[in-house]
Write a protein that holds these residues in place. Structure first.
Motif: not given
Length: 274
Positions: A80-108
């Protein structure tokens, strides 16, 4: 500037996903809600999966012509990642950035999205679920701190300072060991080094003018497109280690961001000698 995607609507979608799927799981994860991906510190949780599922489903309804590139979608289907370069329009999402912190109970941790139009990042959003606000911007329109009540504050990077006074963030974990040793030694030249294990909050700190540099080696689009655009819109100079522009399809070449081109050059020459 963001083509057919309304950035305010996308920002609200990130917030609703956080409230529905992420915050209810914070410090309430069961053992089977957390799994390792590439290594023990590279985690995915049920919050990541369910938040991305919600964002993807609503985005498909709102913007059916946009290619959706989510971190967990790419983990399930790397092609799927290869589709980004040629896309006319794309939405790129990181649903939880800092997952290690999240899973560790760190509010960052944060939720990030960018809009890519014909190979160019044209909008970026970083939502902080704990603070309930966004750093948000479109190309040519500046970077802004926006709150749900409509209050908005324009953001600017920090004023340049001498190398020995610089405070910033560097992610050295993905560097080869010999280079890592050299750069860690070079970092004695700056005032302070930090790493939040969360690009979302590192970019927010930079765009809000609290730190003077950011450095990353591994470049996945969901981690860096939004933050780089917001940094530039706040006045920064951003480039890969060879001085070239960072583009949405780049996954290597490193990234260095500083308040201006002169500071970038000093950091590249004196510290990040890669």
């Amino acid at each position: 500037m963001s083509s057919t995607i309304d950035v305010t609507t996308l920002a609200d979608l990130l917030r609703r996903a956080a409230k529905a799927e992420i915050l209810p799981r914070f410090r309430r994860l069961r053992s089977d809600d957390v799994r390792a991906k590439s290594e023990a510190t590279d985690l995915v949780t049920e919050a990541d999966l369910q938040a991305e599922r919600m964002i993807k489903a609503e985005a498909a309804t709102l913007w059916p012509d946009a290619v959706f590139i989510g971190e967990e979608s790419v983990a399930a289907d790397p092609a799927l990642l290869a589709k980004l370069e040629g896309a006319d329009l794309a939405i790129v999402v990181d649903p939880v950035d800092g997952t290690f912190n999240f899973a560790s109970g760190i509010p960052a941790f944060g939720v990030m999205a960018s809009v890519v139009s014909k190979g160019e990042t044209v909008a970026g959003i970083i939502y902080d679920p704990m603070g309930d606000d966004w750093v948000i911007g479109e190309k040519g329109s500046g970077a802004w701190l926006r709150r749900p009540d409509g209050e908005a504050e324009r953001l600017y990077v920090a004023a340049p300072v001498a190398l020995e006074e610089m405070v910033g963030m560097a992610s050295t974990g993905f560097l080869p060991k010999p280079q890592r040793r050299e750069i860690l030694a070079n970092l004695a030249k700056v005032r302070f080094l930090a790493n939040y294990r969360c690009a979302a909050h590192e970019y927010r700190a930079f765009a809000c003018g609290h730190v003077h540099y950011l450095m990353y080696n591994k470049l996945m689009p969901w981690d860096h497109l939004a933050g780089t655009l917001l940094s530039i819109e706040a006045g920064a100079h951003a480039a890969r280690f060879d001085g070239s522009s960072y583009l949405p399809h780049h996954t290597a070449g490193g990234l260095l961001i500083a308040p201006d081109k002169e500071s970038w050059g000093i950091l590249r020459r004196e510290v990040f000698t890669i």
